[in-house]
Design a protein around this motif. Structure first.
Motif, PDB file in Angstrom:
ATOM      1  N   SER A 180       0.815  -1.222   0.000  1.00 18.67           N
ATOM      2  CA  SER A 180       0.000   0.000   0.000  1.00 18.67           C
ATOM      3  C   SER A 180       0.844   1.265   0.000  1.00 18.67           C
ATOM      4  O   SER A 180       0.302   2.364  -0.134  1.00 18.67           O
ATOM      5  CB  SER A 180      -0.960  -0.003   1.189  1.00 18.67           C
ATOM      6  N   VAL A 184       0.724   2.257  -3.859  1.00 20.47           N
ATOM      7  CA  VAL A 184      -0.573   2.404  -4.541  1.00 20.47           C
ATOM      8  C   VAL A 184      -1.080   3.804  -4.212  1.00 20.47           C
ATOM      9  O   VAL A 184      -1.112   4.199  -3.043  1.00 20.47           O
ATOM     10  CB  VAL A 184      -1.571   1.338  -4.035  1.00 20.47           C
ATOM     11  N   LEU A 185      -1.428   4.553  -5.236  1.00 20.86           N
ATOM     12  CA  LEU A 185      -1.994   5.882  -4.982  1.00 20.86           C
ATOM     13  C   LEU A 185      -3.422   5.734  -4.474  1.00 20.86           C
ATOM     14  O   LEU A 185      -4.154   4.821  -4.883  1.00 20.86           O
ATOM     15  CB  LEU A 185      -1.992   6.708  -6.268  1.00 20.86           C
ATOM     16  N   GLY A 238      -5.848   7.421  -5.214  1.00 14.54           N
ATOM     17  CA  GLY A 238      -6.749   7.542  -6.361  1.00 14.54           C
ATOM     18  C   GLY A 238      -6.981   6.219  -7.065  1.00 14.54           C
ATOM     19  O   GLY A 238      -8.069   5.958  -7.600  1.00 14.54           O
ATOM     20  N   GLN A 239      -5.976   5.371  -7.055  1.00 18.38           N
ATOM     21  CA  GLN A 239      -6.115   4.054  -7.684  1.00 18.38           C
ATOM     22  C   GLN A 239      -7.070   3.161  -6.903  1.00 18.38           C
ATOM     23  O   GLN A 239      -7.538   2.151  -7.434  1.00 18.38           O
ATOM     24  CB  GLN A 239      -4.744   3.357  -7.774  1.00 18.38           C
ATOM     25  N   ALA A 240      -7.313   3.503  -5.650  1.00 21.77           N
ATOM     26  CA  ALA A 240      -8.204   2.690  -4.817  1.00 21.77           C
ATOM     27  C   ALA A 240      -9.643   3.182  -4.895  1.00 21.77           C
ATOM     28  O   ALA A 240     -10.525   2.649  -4.211  1.00 21.77           O
ATOM     29  CB  ALA A 240      -7.711   2.688  -3.373  1.00 21.77           C
ATOM     30  N   ASP A 241      -9.895   4.202  -5.732  1.00 21.65           N
ATOM     31  CA  ASP A 241     -11.260   4.736  -5.867  1.00 21.65           C
ATOM     32  C   ASP A 241     -12.183   3.625  -6.352  1.00 21.65           C
ATOM     33  O   ASP A 241     -11.914   2.978  -7.366  1.00 21.65           O
ATOM     34  CB  ASP A 241     -11.247   5.901  -6.863  1.00 21.65           C
TER      35      ASP A 241
END
Lengths: 784, 153
Positions: B58, B61-62, B64-67
């Motif tokens: 984690s 990982v941005l 935003g990528q987890a949106d």
């Protein structure tokens, strides 16, 4: 009541685990305080330079910045330099030479990563971004990063106080007797060794969260430390933050240390200073690249050693000359590591009548070097075990047999280098280890490997170490600035449950479990009824922390002795309750009994009566049940063992595979075998990492080339084998429990075992650590 | 920017910067401090969580990528009185000492066991190569993971 199965000596599952496996641990970076601010350090990218103008204007304008503080402001703060806690004298009687060591540099920087300013901001991101905007002019100076280069007459001098970059030129033993024995020897084996510089790499980066409450005039410092009380004493008395009762240090869950978190670092000082200056709690957590640059490194010795033997293959003398790299500044125990915990172990497990060691330490433009798991003892063990192995091969004798012929066999045994080994049976662990690895079947396995084009080798490492440093008066004579006893306080609650306060600190060692096991047995209660409290200077009065494998033999012994006092007082109270003479009361399996009556009392009943105080004269016996002990060990204890490594080398690639690894250790009495085996496993992998993988490497400009996990080869799961671990037992006589320290052994015995195995496989005399595939391949190629 | 992310079964609407990392929203916005940061080069694996069912680091990982994604952390797999089998195995086999790498190690190990048909000692060691532990020497971690794999088989 009573009759619970004994817990001490059993592999009781850990009380620490429920919080740590569910994500509920509380490490320093997890603490968030009201009005929290974050610090980012501006660090020198140059290894050696005079500092010119420091321009903070752009950083101050960055959104979210609370303040930017420079080395010049720190110099005006009235706070003192970071200090070394152990005074070493050179052989000519001069005290060691120590230069300045401010927490923030204002005049000159001496290693890459040295802090010159700090930015404090509303967020970690803002602090880091603004730190990039601080402009520092550096007037570059020549650089010296190698300990031998630092000795050159024309080498640049780091500290005016230390001409030739020399901190001290120290000796131990009898030089004339050793020279005479060397002259008269039937055979002399000489070897030159590099003990490679390592980065400790605790997985939790160092972290600090400092706050100052003006209304109470009191600091609170959350810090990832192995030694919170020692740190508080240093911050108060050495750095000058005011009296100790105005400083609270809390080190709750700490994610590994291996020595590197036992020291006083610049960031602790600067964050406390900044917190008061700026009126905000200031948190700093190292990025891993900062850990590489600023956590004190370990080892970094260059040694030439000669072993003299008579015609009967008996060792008659050992002569050792070591150059140790201290880095740019003396760290907290930096002066101690290459002297009294190194050269005093050069007798190893052998009866050597004459030993002399000369240790010269120098400053270089590298990160300060200090204690890392084993701290001096791995360096000594490596010298002795490489030398003995090479000598045996030169004499054409089986290396195990040569060791046997020279083992110390009677105890106590006084070596020529300060130590007196109290107990041991070196033959027992050698025999057991060779049996466990099936040494008898080795030649057949070697043949099988050869048939597949592989080279197989067997190597032995017979280490001894000195754990549980003490007694305090003797250490004072040797230069220690502190005593090294340990404290214990036992609080029995009215319901019979118990809190134990210890000055040791657990950062993976499992004290909450093993300490509770002993106390549960002593009082006949459940392990779950014992809570171990540590790591908060407002809770525990004082203590010396955890390092040097001291928490079992010293820390737990203090607890055991406090238990004695609790029992003694409880027996007096029980006598009144039973209405019998005090000297007839006994306490066993949690029950107070007397030959004068059939009545029995449980531990909890007596505890409750101690607090109600209805049934005994409080003019004779004070109410309550709480006792304190400070235990000062009468001497070190001496864990020893035999590690045997079997390697298979692919001559085409130079890759070394560890095919088998056996460790048999004598730790005296063991409190929790599961925990002790775990300590051994971890130490072994750190030792194997040193032997095969790890190296902190600097270039000629003082830049750390191995400054990340991309470049510094940490042992991973597929780099190391399963281990076969066994024990033998001789009781230590220097503590009431008969324990010997188990925390560092794995990292001491394993490096020589691995290197001896590789040399055996390749049929070569020596290869320096780390034995990387490239080095091994070159050795194979040049031997062919 | 605003993202919606489900963490341990609860949906959160969060305001993040384009350069905010997933680990930062977990630790600093949601105060789920069981996920740790051990390095800045995605090498150590202490920050491993599950993102839409896959183990990811984690710290790389941005947010935003987890949106729109589902994230599970160490806090979401079990409780002290209802441990996940991998958590229980780590305790039983003494597969942790200081505990700092443990949450990431457990999350990586769960993923490894779930996605492997057959695991032996060598396969577990290779599968955990992305997670560094400095305390245990891996011996007991491997045993813990193998015990869960064997129970599944």
């Amino acid at each position: 009541m009573g009759n619970l199965p004994k817990a001490f000596g059993q592999s009781v599952r850990r009380k620490e685990d429920p919080r740590l496996i569910t994500g509920a641990g509380r490490y320093t970076d997890d603490q968030q305080l009201p009005q929290q601010a974050w610090a980012a350090f501006v660090r020198s990218p140059i290894a050696h330079a005079n500092i010119g103008e420091v321009d903070t204007s752009a950083a101050l304008e960055h959104p979210g910045v609370v303040g930017v503080l420079t080395g010049a402001e720190f110099a005006a703060s009235g706070l003192n330099d970071l200090a070394c806690g152990w005074m070493i004298h050179s052989r000519n009687g001069d005290p060691m030479r120590v230069g300045e060591h401010p927490a923030l540099a204002s005049q000159r920087v001496r290693y890459v990563g040295e802090p010159v300013a700090v930015v404090v901001a509303d967020s970690r991101q803002a602090a880091r971004a603004a730190a990039e905007l601080v402009m520092v002019d550096y007037d570059e100076l020549p650089v010296v990063s190698d300990v031998e280069a630092a000795a050159a007459p024309d080498a640049v001098v780091l500290h005016d106080a230390a001409p030739g970059n020399q901190c001290y030129d120290w000796e131990i033993g009898n030089r004339d007797a050793v020279r005479k024995a060397l002259d008269e020897a039937a055979h002399v084996t000489e070897i030159r060794l590099i003990n490679n510089r390592l980065v400790p790499n605790a997985m939790e980066p160092r972290a600090v969260n400092a706050s100052y409450d003006a209304s109470r005039d009191r600091y609170t410092l959350y810090v990832a430390s192995q030694n919170p009380h020692g740190l508080r004493m240093t911050l108060a008395a050495v750095i000058g933050f005011g009296p100790e009762h105005k400083i609270r240090v809390i080190s709750e869950d700490v994610g590994g240390g291996f020595g590197s978190k036992a020291f006083n670092y610049a960031e602790e000082v600067v964050c406390m200073w900044a917190a008061k200056r700026l009126g905000r709690p200031v948190k700093w957590t190292a990025e891993r690249s900062e850990s590489f640059l600023t956590d004190a490194h370990g080892r970094d010795h260059i040694t030439t050693a000669r072993l003299a033997m008579d015609a009967n293959h008996r060792i008659t003398a050992l002569d050792v000359s070591t150059h140790a790299n201290l880095g740019a500044y003396l760290s907290t125990f930096g002066s101690l590591v290459p002297t009294y915990v190194y050269a005093t172990l050069l007798s190893g497990q052998y009866d050597i009548p004459n030993i002399y060691a000369n240790v010269v330490t120098r400053y270089t433009n590298t990160t300060p070097v200090d204690a890392y798991r084993g701290a001096g003892r791995p360096e000594a063990g490596y010298v002795v075990e490489r030398l003995v192995d090479v000598a045996a091969r030169e004499l054409g004798i089986d290396p195990a047999e040569f060791r046997r012929q020279n083992f110390i066999r009677t105890f106590p045994h006084a070596t020529p280098v300060e130590m007196t080994y109290d107990s041991g049976d070196f033959q027992a662990h050698l025999d057991k280890a060779l049996d466990m690895i099936d040494a008898a079947g080795f030649e057949a396995r070697r043949e099988a490997s050869r048939a597949e084009g592989k080279l197989r080798g067997l190597g032995i490492g017979c280490y001894i170490e000195a754990a549980g440093i003490g007694p305090s008066a003797r250490l004072g004579k040797l230069g220690s600035g502190a005593g090294l006893w340990e404290s214990a306080e036992i609080r029995v609650n009215p319901t019979g449950s118990v809190e134990v306060l210890t000055g040791c600190h657990s950062h993976g060692q499992s004290h909450e479990t093993t300490y509770a096991q002993l106390v549960a047995d002593r009082f006949g209660i459940s392990v779950d009824d014992v809570e171990i409290l540590h790591g908060d200077t407002d809770v525990v009065q004082f203590g010396m922390g955890t390092y040097g494998s001291r928490s079992g033999p010293v820390g737990l012994s203090a607890i055991d002795m406090a238990c004695d006092k609790i029992v003694a007082k409880a027996e007096k109270i029980a006598a009144h309750l039973l209405n019998v003479p005090a000297d007839t009361v006994t306490f066993e399996d949690g029950e107070f009994a007397s030959e004068a009556t059939n009545e029995r009392l449980g531990f909890a009943e007596v505890a409750l009566n101690a607090y109600t105080a209805h049934h005994f004269p409080t003019t004779e016996i004070e109410p309550g049940l709480k006792e304190t002990t400070f235990f000062d060990p009468p001497d070190f204890n001496f864990p020893a063992g035999t590690h045997v490594c079997e390697v298979e080398v692919d001559p085409a690639t130079g890759v070394v595979r560890i095919a088998r690894f056996v460790a048999v250790d004598d730790f005296g009495v063991i409190g929790n075998p599961m925990v002790v085996e775990g300590q051994v496993h971890g130490g072994l992998v750190q030792g194997i990492g040193q032997a095969l993988l790890e190296q902190a490497r600097y270039d000629d400009y003082g830049q750390l080339l191995s400054g990340s996990y991309m470049d510094y080869c940490m042992p991973r799961a597929d780099d190391v084998p399963d281990f076969d671990v066994g024990f033998t037992e001789t009781r230590s006589t220097t503590n009431p429990l008969g324990m010997k320290g188990c925390g560092e052994a794995g990292s001491i015995g394993s490096p020589p075992a691995v290197i001896n195995a590789i040399c055996d496989a390749l049929g070569i005399r020596h290869i320096d650590m780390p034995a990387t595939p490239e080095k091994v391949w070159r050795a194979v190629t040049s031997a062919a | 920017m605003e993202i919606t992310v489900t963490v341990n079964g609860r949906s959160h609407r969060l305001d993040v910067s384009p350069n905010t990392l997933l680990v930062d929203i977990l630790r600093e916005q949601l105060r789920l401090t069981g996920t740790h940061v051990g390095c800045d080069t995605s090498q150590c694996g202490a920050c491993t969580v599950h993102l839409n069912g896959d183990a990811v680091k984690s710290c790389t990982v941005l947010a935003g990528q987890a949106d729109g994604a589902s994230v599970v952390t160490i806090e979401g797999i079990g409780a002290v009185d209802d441990l996940h089998p991998m958590q229980a195995a780590f305790r039983e086999h003494h597969a942790l000492q200081c505990g700092f790498c443990t949450p990431g190690m457990i999350m990586a190990a769960i993923d490894l066991v779930e996605k492997s048909d057959h695991l032996d000692d060598a396969a577990v060691r290779e599968g955990l190569e992305g997670n560094i532990c400095r305390c245990t020497g891996y011996h007991n971690i491997v045993n813990a993971v193998l015990s869960v794999a064997e129970a599944k088989a």
